[in-house]
Scaffold this motif. Sequence first.
Motif, PDB file in Angstrom:
ATOM      1  N   LYS A  35       0.843  -1.186   0.000  1.00 48.55           N
ATOM      2  CA  LYS A  35       0.000   0.000   0.000  1.00 48.55           C
ATOM      3  C   LYS A  35       0.880   1.238   0.000  1.00 48.55           C
ATOM      4  CE  LYS A  35      -0.553   0.215   5.044  1.00 48.55           C
ATOM      5  NZ  LYS A  35      -1.540   0.250   6.162  1.00 48.55           N
ATOM      6  N   LEU A  36       0.271   2.355  -0.354  1.00 52.20           N
ATOM      7  CA  LEU A  36       0.998   3.617  -0.396  1.00 52.20           C
ATOM      8  C   LEU A  36       1.473   4.005   0.996  1.00 52.20           C
ATOM      9  CD1 LEU A  36       1.777   6.046  -2.247  1.00 52.20           C
ATOM     10  CD2 LEU A  36      -0.354   7.113  -1.495  1.00 52.20           C
ATOM     11  N   SER A  37       2.751   4.359   1.114  1.00 50.04           N
ATOM     12  CA  SER A  37       3.294   4.844   2.373  1.00 50.04           C
ATOM     13  C   SER A  37       3.269   6.369   2.420  1.00 50.04           C
ATOM     14  CB  SER A  37       4.727   4.346   2.564  1.00 50.04           C
ATOM     15  OG  SER A  37       5.316   4.916   3.705  1.00 50.04           O
ATOM     16  N   VAL A  38       3.761   6.996   1.351  1.00 46.74           N
ATOM     17  CA  VAL A  38       3.772   8.456   1.281  1.00 46.74           C
ATOM     18  C   VAL A  38       3.804   8.857  -0.189  1.00 46.74           C
ATOM     19  CG1 VAL A  38       6.299   8.588   1.412  1.00 46.74           C
ATOM     20  CG2 VAL A  38       4.926  10.564   2.075  1.00 46.74           C
ATOM     21  N   ALA A  39       3.139   9.959  -0.517  1.00 50.25           N
ATOM     22  CA  ALA A  39       3.176  10.510  -1.872  1.00 50.25           C
ATOM     23  C   ALA A  39       3.507  11.985  -1.786  1.00 50.25           C
ATOM     24  CB  ALA A  39       1.846  10.303  -2.586  1.00 50.25           C
ATOM     25  N   ARG A  40       4.547  12.410  -2.503  1.00 53.03           N
ATOM     26  CA  ARG A  40       4.894  13.824  -2.521  1.00 53.03           C
ATOM     27  C   ARG A  40       3.854  14.583  -3.350  1.00 53.03           C
ATOM     28  NH1 ARG A  40       8.414   9.698  -1.076  1.00 53.03           N
ATOM     29  NH2 ARG A  40       9.982  10.552   0.344  1.00 53.03           N
ATOM     30  N   PRO A  41       3.690  15.876  -3.104  1.00 54.46           N
ATOM     31  CA  PRO A  41       2.642  16.647  -3.788  1.00 54.46           C
ATOM     32  C   PRO A  41       2.713  16.586  -5.307  1.00 54.46           C
ATOM     33  CG  PRO A  41       3.508  17.890  -1.921  1.00 54.46           C
ATOM     34  CD  PRO A  41       4.388  16.684  -2.072  1.00 54.46           C
ATOM     35  N   ASN A  42       3.928  16.476  -5.877  1.00 50.80           N
ATOM     36  CA  ASN A  42       4.054  16.485  -7.336  1.00 50.80           C
ATOM     37  C   ASN A  42       3.896  15.108  -7.960  1.00 50.80           C
ATOM     38  OD1 ASN A  42       6.429  15.476  -6.275  1.00 50.80           O
ATOM     39  ND2 ASN A  42       7.738  16.433  -7.823  1.00 50.80           N
ATOM     40  N   SER A  43       3.605  14.077  -7.168  1.00 54.32           N
ATOM     41  CA  SER A  43       3.528  12.724  -7.710  1.00 54.32           C
ATOM     42  C   SER A  43       2.238  12.474  -8.471  1.00 54.32           C
ATOM     43  CB  SER A  43       3.640  11.703  -6.580  1.00 54.32           C
ATOM     44  OG  SER A  43       2.482  11.713  -5.759  1.00 54.32           O
ATOM     45  N   GLY A  44       1.154  13.134  -8.075  1.00 53.51           N
ATOM     46  CA  GLY A  44      -0.137  12.878  -8.681  1.00 53.51           C
ATOM     47  C   GLY A  44      -0.795  11.603  -8.212  1.00 53.51           C
ATOM     48  N   ILE A  45      -0.157  10.885  -7.274  1.00 55.43           N
ATOM     49  CA  ILE A  45      -0.666   9.608  -6.775  1.00 55.43           C
ATOM     50  C   ILE A  45      -1.319   9.822  -5.416  1.00 55.43           C
ATOM     51  CG2 ILE A  45      -0.051   7.262  -6.078  1.00 55.43           C
ATOM     52  CD1 ILE A  45       0.269   7.744  -9.055  1.00 55.43           C
ATOM     53  N   VAL A  46      -2.524   9.283  -5.244  1.00 58.32           N
ATOM     54  CA  VAL A  46      -3.210   9.420  -3.961  1.00 58.32           C
ATOM     55  C   VAL A  46      -3.439   8.065  -3.289  1.00 58.32           C
ATOM     56  CG1 VAL A  46      -4.337  11.570  -4.577  1.00 58.32           C
ATOM     57  CG2 VAL A  46      -5.502   9.412  -5.058  1.00 58.32           C
ATOM     58  N   GLU A  47      -3.354   6.989  -4.047  1.00 57.65           N
ATOM     59  CA  GLU A  47      -3.582   5.682  -3.438  1.00 57.65           C
ATOM     60  C   GLU A  47      -2.888   4.600  -4.264  1.00 57.65           C
ATOM     61  OE1 GLU A  47      -7.363   2.775  -2.326  1.00 57.65           O
ATOM     62  OE2 GLU A  47      -7.661   4.953  -2.478  1.00 57.65           O
ATOM     63  N   SER A 243       9.507  -6.944   6.050  1.00 52.64           N
ATOM     64  CA  SER A 243       8.832  -5.803   5.434  1.00 52.64           C
ATOM     65  C   SER A 243       9.805  -5.099   4.503  1.00 52.64           C
ATOM     66  CB  SER A 243       8.314  -4.821   6.502  1.00 52.64           C
ATOM     67  OG  SER A 243       9.395  -4.227   7.199  1.00 52.64           O
ATOM     68  N   MET A 244       9.240  -4.284   3.604  1.00 52.18           N
ATOM     69  CA  MET A 244      10.026  -3.507   2.661  1.00 52.18           C
ATOM     70  C   MET A 244       9.388  -2.132   2.504  1.00 52.18           C
ATOM     71  SD  MET A 244      10.583  -6.210  -0.470  1.00 52.18           S
ATOM     72  CE  MET A 244      10.772  -7.964  -0.159  1.00 52.18           C
ATOM     73  N   LEU A 245      10.213  -1.148   2.216  1.00 49.91           N
ATOM     74  CA  LEU A 245       9.734   0.170   1.826  1.00 49.91           C
ATOM     75  C   LEU A 245      10.405   0.522   0.509  1.00 49.91           C
ATOM     76  CD1 LEU A 245       8.021   2.670   2.587  1.00 49.91           C
ATOM     77  CD2 LEU A 245      10.123   3.659   3.539  1.00 49.91           C
ATOM     78  N   LEU A 246       9.600   0.653  -0.548  1.00 47.91           N
ATOM     79  CA  LEU A 246      10.095   0.932  -1.894  1.00 47.91           C
ATOM     80  C   LEU A 246       9.924   2.414  -2.156  1.00 47.91           C
ATOM     81  CD1 LEU A 246       9.235  -2.076  -1.679  1.00 47.91           C
ATOM     82  CD2 LEU A 246       8.525  -1.967  -4.032  1.00 47.91           C
ATOM     83  N   ASP A 247      11.018   3.144  -2.191  1.00 45.22           N
ATOM     84  CA  ASP A 247      10.974   4.602  -2.301  1.00 45.22           C
ATOM     85  C   ASP A 247      11.450   5.028  -3.685  1.00 45.22           C
ATOM     86  OD1 ASP A 247      11.130   7.336  -2.053  1.00 45.22           O
ATOM     87  OD2 ASP A 247      12.044   7.305  -0.079  1.00 45.22           O
ATOM     88  N   TYR A 248      10.520   5.588  -4.476  1.00 41.81           N
ATOM     89  CA  TYR A 248      10.832   6.032  -5.830  1.00 41.81           C
ATOM     90  C   TYR A 248      10.990   7.545  -5.919  1.00 41.81           C
ATOM     91  CZ  TYR A 248       9.871   1.306  -7.335  1.00 41.81           C
ATOM     92  OH  TYR A 248       9.918  -0.054  -7.491  1.00 41.81           O
ATOM     93  N   GLY A 249      11.105   8.194  -4.770  1.00 37.81           N
ATOM     94  CA  GLY A 249      11.302   9.643  -4.767  1.00 37.81           C
ATOM     95  C   GLY A 249       9.982  10.392  -4.690  1.00 37.81           C
ATOM     96  N   GLU A 250       9.156  10.314  -5.732  1.00 42.05           N
ATOM     97  CA  GLU A 250       7.872  11.012  -5.735  1.00 42.05           C
ATOM     98  C   GLU A 250       6.837  10.310  -4.860  1.00 42.05           C
ATOM     99  OE1 GLU A 250       6.594  11.579  -9.703  1.00 42.05           O
ATOM    100  OE2 GLU A 250       8.043  13.162 -10.125  1.00 42.05           O
ATOM    101  N   PHE A 251       7.002   9.010  -4.667  1.00 43.71           N
ATOM    102  CA  PHE A 251       6.118   8.263  -3.787  1.00 43.71           C
ATOM    103  C   PHE A 251       6.855   7.030  -3.268  1.00 43.71           C
ATOM    104  CE2 PHE A 251       5.500   6.458  -7.963  1.00 43.71           C
ATOM    105  CZ  PHE A 251       5.371   5.103  -7.743  1.00 43.71           C
ATOM    106  N   ALA A 252       6.325   6.447  -2.183  1.00 45.08           N
ATOM    107  CA  ALA A 252       6.924   5.254  -1.595  1.00 45.08           C
ATOM    108  C   ALA A 252       5.816   4.258  -1.283  1.00 45.08           C
ATOM    109  CB  ALA A 252       7.698   5.601  -0.328  1.00 45.08           C
ATOM    110  N   VAL A 253       6.111   2.973  -1.461  1.00 45.53           N
ATOM    111  CA  VAL A 253       5.146   1.904  -1.246  1.00 45.53           C
ATOM    112  C   VAL A 253       5.662   0.989  -0.142  1.00 45.53           C
ATOM    113  CG1 VAL A 253       3.927  -0.046  -2.309  1.00 45.53           C
ATOM    114  CG2 VAL A 253       4.415   2.010  -3.654  1.00 45.53           C
ATOM    115  N   ASP A 254       4.782   0.666   0.786  1.00 50.34           N
ATOM    116  CA  ASP A 254       5.106  -0.205   1.906  1.00 50.34           C
ATOM    117  C   ASP A 254       4.647  -1.623   1.595  1.00 50.34           C
ATOM    118  OD1 ASP A 254       6.008  -0.586   4.649  1.00 50.34           O
ATOM    119  OD2 ASP A 254       3.904  -0.910   5.144  1.00 50.34           O
ATOM    120  N   ALA A 255       5.495  -2.616   1.879  1.00 57.40           N
ATOM    121  CA  ALA A 255       5.166  -4.024   1.674  1.00 57.40           C
ATOM    122  C   ALA A 255       5.334  -4.762   2.992  1.00 57.40           C
ATOM    123  CB  ALA A 255       6.054  -4.635   0.598  1.00 57.40           C
ATOM    124  N   ARG A 256       4.287  -5.444   3.437  1.00 63.64           N
ATOM    125  CA  ARG A 256       4.307  -6.172   4.702  1.00 63.64           C
ATOM    126  C   ARG A 256       4.069  -7.655   4.462  1.00 63.64           C
ATOM    127  NH1 ARG A 256       3.764  -3.092   9.424  1.00 63.64           N
ATOM    128  NH2 ARG A 256       4.495  -0.976   9.002  1.00 63.64           N
TER     129      ARG A 256
END
Length: 268
Positions: A35-47, A243-256
Amino acid sequence: MGVLVLLGLWIKGADAQQQQPDSPLVPHRATYDMKLSVARPNSGIVEVGGRMVLETVEACEGWEVKQRIKLTFLRNDGDEFSTDSSFTSYETKDGLSLRFSVRNIQDDEVEEELRGHADLEAPGAKGRASFSLPEARSFELPAGTLFPTTHLALVLRHARDGDKSASYLVFDGARLDGAFRVNAVIGRPPRQAGAPVVRGDVALLRNQPAWGVRFAFFASGDQGAPPEYELALDLLGNGIARSMLLDYGEFAVDARLVQLQALPRPRC
């Protein structure tokens, strides 16, 4: 999304690269909720939501790794799209040969497909990667390049030895332009507060040392550039990530981790 690989302030010497580590890895199949962990304002991703299945299979002469990630993204304009990324590799236990296959699909259309093999002349020596898809292409791998399973085993050895960092060139076949410089920072494992209940062969999680390992992936030759992406793992001594946290800069995805299955070892 590309392929994740179970990753310049430090560089371990060539002596560590000349020796193939005894592999501590355990064959297993792990399923992760994402699931989404964090999205920066310029990512355009909300979920973001989805699932990853990561399978490590031991053969007599090598390790086969299979990874599949299926995700659904929701943009801030209400548009939704899905991705389906799969990666398969076979790496010999001497760390000298790698076969790989990558397929990335978005909304049921294949956007990228890679296939090929790579070989090193000797541990720590140069090598060559050759692609058959999407086109015939071949290039040299610099001396000291590692393949992913060997790299993971080396990072685990650094962790057991109490090292706090390591840096290697790693080639996994996920890109057409060569290896990544992968910097690893090794520390204490993150807290497990709020972790989901893991079903299946949970005995694989017991009595294992654990570390928090953060990998930063840099395109080879990009001196001073920021990493293309980062991957943080709650990593056990047998190679299983809780667990993993995949950080692509504009957004990050958490894997449990939610499901774990032990796979048989080969009779050789």
